[in-house]
Design a protein around this motif. Structure first.
Motif, PDB file in Angstrom:
ATOM      1  N   CYS A  27     -46.181   3.611  11.216  1.00  0.00           N
ATOM      2  CA  CYS A  27     -45.297   4.000  10.120  1.00  0.00           C
ATOM      3  C   CYS A  27     -44.705   2.746   9.476  1.00  0.00           C
ATOM      4  O   CYS A  27     -44.148   1.882  10.172  1.00  0.00           O
ATOM      5  N   ALA A  28     -44.810   2.621   8.156  1.00  0.00           N
ATOM      6  CA  ALA A  28     -44.292   1.449   7.449  1.00  0.00           C
ATOM      7  C   ALA A  28     -42.778   1.554   7.288  1.00  0.00           C
ATOM      8  O   ALA A  28     -42.247   2.601   6.922  1.00  0.00           O
ATOM      9  N   LEU A  29     -42.097   0.452   7.567  1.00  0.00           N
ATOM     10  CA  LEU A  29     -40.649   0.377   7.377  1.00  0.00           C
ATOM     11  C   LEU A  29     -40.327  -0.711   6.357  1.00  0.00           C
ATOM     12  O   LEU A  29     -40.866  -1.819   6.431  1.00  0.00           O
ATOM     13  N   PHE A  30     -39.459  -0.385   5.412  1.00  0.00           N
ATOM     14  CA  PHE A  30     -38.999  -1.325   4.396  1.00  0.00           C
ATOM     15  C   PHE A  30     -37.636  -1.848   4.823  1.00  0.00           C
ATOM     16  O   PHE A  30     -36.695  -1.064   5.021  1.00  0.00           O
ATOM     17  N   ILE A  31     -37.519  -3.180   4.956  1.00  0.00           N
ATOM     18  CA  ILE A  31     -36.311  -3.783   5.518  1.00  0.00           C
ATOM     19  C   ILE A  31     -35.842  -4.905   4.612  1.00  0.00           C
ATOM     20  O   ILE A  31     -36.478  -5.967   4.516  1.00  0.00           O
ATOM     21  N   LYS A  32     -34.731  -4.697   3.911  1.00  0.00           N
ATOM     22  CA  LYS A  32     -34.160  -5.694   3.015  1.00  0.00           C
ATOM     23  C   LYS A  32     -33.768  -6.951   3.788  1.00  0.00           C
ATOM     24  O   LYS A  32     -33.300  -6.879   4.922  1.00  0.00           O
ATOM     25  N   ASP A  33     -33.996  -8.119   3.158  1.00  0.00           N
ATOM     26  CA  ASP A  33     -33.615  -9.440   3.678  1.00  0.00           C
ATOM     27  C   ASP A  33     -34.520  -9.952   4.789  1.00  0.00           C
ATOM     28  O   ASP A  33     -34.272 -11.033   5.337  1.00  0.00           O
ATOM     29  N   ALA A  34     -35.568  -9.215   5.138  1.00  0.00           N
ATOM     30  CA  ALA A  34     -36.559  -9.724   6.089  1.00  0.00           C
ATOM     31  C   ALA A  34     -37.723 -10.306   5.293  1.00  0.00           C
ATOM     32  O   ALA A  34     -38.044  -9.825   4.203  1.00  0.00           O
ATOM     33  N   ILE A  35     -38.333 -11.366   5.813  1.00  0.00           N
ATOM     34  CA  ILE A  35     -39.452 -11.989   5.115  1.00  0.00           C
ATOM     35  C   ILE A  35     -40.682 -12.007   6.020  1.00  0.00           C
ATOM     36  O   ILE A  35     -40.585 -11.815   7.239  1.00  0.00           O
ATOM     37  N   ILE A  36     -41.828 -12.237   5.419  1.00  0.00           N
ATOM     38  CA  ILE A  36     -43.094 -12.232   6.151  1.00  0.00           C
ATOM     39  C   ILE A  36     -43.046 -13.221   7.316  1.00  0.00           C
ATOM     40  O   ILE A  36     -42.683 -14.386   7.147  1.00  0.00           O
ATOM     41  N   GLY A  37     -43.393 -12.732   8.503  1.00  0.00           N
ATOM     42  CA  GLY A  37     -43.396 -13.569   9.698  1.00  0.00           C
ATOM     43  C   GLY A  37     -42.198 -13.374  10.601  1.00  0.00           C
ATOM     44  O   GLY A  37     -42.227 -13.768  11.775  1.00  0.00           O
ATOM     45  N   ASP A  38     -41.133 -12.757  10.096  1.00  0.00           N
ATOM     46  CA  ASP A  38     -39.950 -12.492  10.932  1.00  0.00           C
ATOM     47  C   ASP A  38     -40.266 -11.426  11.986  1.00  0.00           C
ATOM     48  O   ASP A  38     -40.993 -10.464  11.723  1.00  0.00           O
ATOM     49  N   LEU A  39     -39.693 -11.602  13.175  1.00  0.00           N
ATOM     50  CA  LEU A  39     -39.610 -10.534  14.163  1.00  0.00           C
ATOM     51  C   LEU A  39     -38.159 -10.094  14.177  1.00  0.00           C
ATOM     52  O   LEU A  39     -37.260 -10.892  14.478  1.00  0.00           O
ATOM     53  N   VAL A  40     -37.902  -8.822  13.834  1.00  0.00           N
ATOM     54  CA  VAL A  40     -36.521  -8.394  13.630  1.00  0.00           C
ATOM     55  C   VAL A  40     -36.197  -7.141  14.421  1.00  0.00           C
ATOM     56  O   VAL A  40     -37.084  -6.366  14.800  1.00  0.00           O
ATOM     57  N   GLU A  41     -34.901  -6.978  14.650  1.00  0.00           N
ATOM     58  CA  GLU A  41     -34.373  -5.705  15.127  1.00  0.00           C
ATOM     59  C   GLU A  41     -33.763  -5.002  13.925  1.00  0.00           C
ATOM     60  O   GLU A  41     -32.986  -5.598  13.179  1.00  0.00           O
ATOM     61  N   ALA A  42     -34.137  -3.735  13.721  1.00  0.00           N
ATOM     62  CA  ALA A  42     -33.681  -3.008  12.547  1.00  0.00           C
ATOM     63  C   ALA A  42     -33.222  -1.613  12.930  1.00  0.00           C
ATOM     64  O   ALA A  42     -33.692  -1.029  13.913  1.00  0.00           O
ATOM     65  N   LYS A  43     -32.296  -1.084  12.126  1.00  0.00           N
ATOM     66  CA  LYS A  43     -31.740   0.248  12.355  1.00  0.00           C
ATOM     67  C   LYS A  43     -32.288   1.202  11.298  1.00  0.00           C
ATOM     68  O   LYS A  43     -32.174   0.953  10.099  1.00  0.00           O
ATOM     69  N   ILE A  44     -32.891   2.308  11.748  1.00  0.00           N
ATOM     70  CA  ILE A  44     -33.471   3.278  10.828  1.00  0.00           C
ATOM     71  C   ILE A  44     -32.354   3.940  10.005  1.00  0.00           C
ATOM     72  O   ILE A  44     -31.393   4.463  10.550  1.00  0.00           O
ATOM     73  N   MET A  45     -32.510   3.913   8.672  1.00  0.00           N
ATOM     74  CA  MET A  45     -31.522   4.522   7.789  1.00  0.00           C
ATOM     75  C   MET A  45     -32.036   5.817   7.162  1.00  0.00           C
ATOM     76  O   MET A  45     -31.273   6.752   6.926  1.00  0.00           O
ATOM     77  N   LYS A  46     -33.331   5.866   6.868  1.00  0.00           N
ATOM     78  CA  LYS A  46     -33.911   7.049   6.244  1.00  0.00           C
ATOM     79  C   LYS A  46     -35.392   7.102   6.585  1.00  0.00           C
ATOM     80  O   LYS A  46     -36.079   6.078   6.526  1.00  0.00           O
ATOM     81  N   MET A  47     -35.886   8.287   6.922  1.00  0.00           N
ATOM     82  CA  MET A  47     -37.291   8.438   7.266  1.00  0.00           C
ATOM     83  C   MET A  47     -37.961   9.473   6.369  1.00  0.00           C
ATOM     84  O   MET A  47     -37.404  10.537   6.106  1.00  0.00           O
ATOM     85  N   LYS A  48     -39.149   9.110   5.865  1.00  0.00           N
ATOM     86  CA  LYS A  48     -40.027  10.047   5.174  1.00  0.00           C
ATOM     87  C   LYS A  48     -41.194  10.350   6.121  1.00  0.00           C
ATOM     88  O   LYS A  48     -41.165   9.974   7.291  1.00  0.00           O
ATOM     89  N   LYS A  49     -42.226  11.016   5.597  1.00  0.00           N
ATOM     90  CA  LYS A  49     -43.338  11.407   6.455  1.00  0.00           C
ATOM     91  C   LYS A  49     -44.097  10.204   6.996  1.00  0.00           C
ATOM     92  O   LYS A  49     -44.384  10.119   8.202  1.00  0.00           O
TER      93      LYS A  49
END
Length: 460
Positions: A27-49
């Motif tokens: 499932c693709a996640l869109f995460i503001k302020d992350a750039i290609i190559g980052d390994l991040v911890e993120a909090k789910i805000m909204k989910m689609k299918k």
């Protein structure tokens, strides 16, 4: 995955708004302020299918391309979506964005694209490149007068650190400081959107990079600016100040500029050059905000046009005639088309001040003017240049260009997706993609300009 879940994500791509994109369980996640190559911890805000949106919580392992932003408000402001990415990687990302769109959306065969694709044109110094800035004026939470930019997708003003933006001209800072000091001293109120009260809505600042000339235009919710002579005296002491005006906008609207411009001091325009072509720029003129890259962009378009001095050229979506006047120096005749009457007036004036007599300009929609003149008058073109808005060319424009059978079509694009769509149509109707060059007009943002040369294939 559900809302509020914490996930670990490796960022593999970036979206059109500069969001990092990574996948968790397919499932693709869109995460503001992350750039290609980052390994991040993120909090789910909204989910689609099949995709979702998440908030960046922690950078567990930064990308090798990650760097500190020059502006401490870069994340909140949203104007520089990728200022935290190394500039060389920004260029690689943008070039890849153009290539991927042409391959996937444009169905350009890889061998054709590999032969056509050239290196991206970047900047030696990717800061201080903007010759225009529009600052909303308001009050901060403590009630102090402030200027800045709107946070992404809001009308909340993010105050500029020390009244300075890293992309704007250095003169913007003392100009804003002078205006806010004047407003405080004379109790001139900033505009409030909710109550439609207050006077000063925005401040527009433009600079002619070649001439050093400065313009200030205050957008006001009224007929006049009180004590404008005092402000004019103070601003006119700033080196390069050439034009101080007011734009009257009393409408309840998100449109910044009003149509009525009143001159307070000096001229009602400034002068600038792109290459050796002179332009008069008024507060309402459309003019590319990065003059260094504009010269390179239009120089590329001129090179791709392959003019010998005899050609008839049509320049669609011509604006104030910037590309038209570049082309006219090398063409037999140039015909520009633009829907905005003020832009055409500017184009004709710019032709006159440059002693260019072989450029003609028409007011109207490209999708109406070109087909109409082709059907009624049988106009022809050796070369057609198009520089459409983000939505790309209207279908009837593409169809008419194909009917006119110019030898070359030079397509200048600000959106790789609609460019790819239109390239696909032209490739299917007698043209081949010969050359592609991306130009980084807006460093530290996700936007990229592209110039494509489409050549007619004999027998098709």
């Amino acid at each position: 995955m559900q809302k509020n879940d914490l996930v670990t994500v490796r960022i593999e791509d970036m979206g059109t708004g500069g969001e990092g994109i990574g996948k968790v369980d397919g499932c693709a996640l869109f995460i503001k302020d992350a750039i290609i190559g980052d390994l991040v911890e993120a909090k789910i805000m909204k989910m689609k299918k099949n995709y979702g949106y998440a908030r960046l919580m922690n950078i567990l392992a930064p990308s090798p391309a990650r760097q500190n932003a020059r502006c401490k408000e870069a994340r909140r402001c949203g104007g520089c979506q990728i200022q935290e990415m190394d500039y060389r990687q920004q260029l690689a990302f943008k070039k890849g964005k153009v290539e991927n769109n042409l391959l996937r959306l444009g169905a350009v065969p890889k061998e054709v694209l590999d032969a056509a694709m050239e290196g991206i044109i970047g900047m030696d110094e990717p800061f201080r490149y903007r010759n225009k800035a529009q600052y909303p004026i308001g009050r901060d939470r403590e009630g102090h007068l402030t200027a800045g930019f709107y946070a992404g997708r809001t009308h909340q003003i993010i105050p500029l650190p020390d009244m300075d933006c890293a992309l704007g001209a250095e003169e913007n800072q003392p100009i804003l400081q002078e205006i806010l000091a004047f407003m405080g001293e004379y109790h001139v109120q900033p505009y409030d959107e909710e109550s439609h009260a207050g006077l000063v809505r925005h401040v527009l600042i433009r600079k002619g990079f070649a001439t050093g000339e400065l313009m200030v235009c205050l957008v006001i919710n009224g007929d006049a600016l009180p004590h404008s002579d005092v402000l004019a005296e103070r601003l006119s002491s700033i080196q390069g100040m050439t034009s101080i005006t007011c734009s009257v906008n009393r409408e309840k609207t998100n449109v910044i500029m009003g149509k009525d411009i009143k001159t307070i001091w000096g001229q009602d325009y400034i002068t600038d050059y792109i290459g050796d072509v002179k332009f008069h720029i008024s507060p309402l003129s459309f003019y590319q905000v990065n003059p260094v890259q504009t010269e390179r962009l239009y120089g590329t378009a001129l090179e791709f046009a392959g003019l010998t001095g005899k050609e008839t050229v049509w320049d669609l979506y011509c604006g104030i005639g910037t590309i038209s006047l570049f082309l006219a120096r090398r063409a037999g005749c140039v015909c520009g088309v633009e829907i905005v009457p003020q832009a055409i007036r500017d184009a004709k004036n710019n032709a006159a001040i440059n002693d260019i007599s072989n450029a003609r300009f028409y007011v109207g929609k490209a999708e109406e003017v070109l087909p109409g003149m082709y059907e009624k008058e049988g106009v022809q073109a050796d070369v057609i240049v198009v520089d459409p808005p983000r939505k790309g060319c209207e279908q009837i424009v593409l169809e008419t260009m194909v009917k006119m059978q110019p030898d070359r079509i030079v397509y200048v694009s600000c959106d790789p997706a609609t460019l790819a769509r239109d390239v696909k149509y032209l490739r299917g109707n007698g043209y081949e993609l010969d050359r592609v060059k991306a130009v980084d007009m807006f460093p530290h943002t996700v936007h990229v300009e592209t110039v494509c040369l489409m050549s007619r294939v004999e027998g098709k």
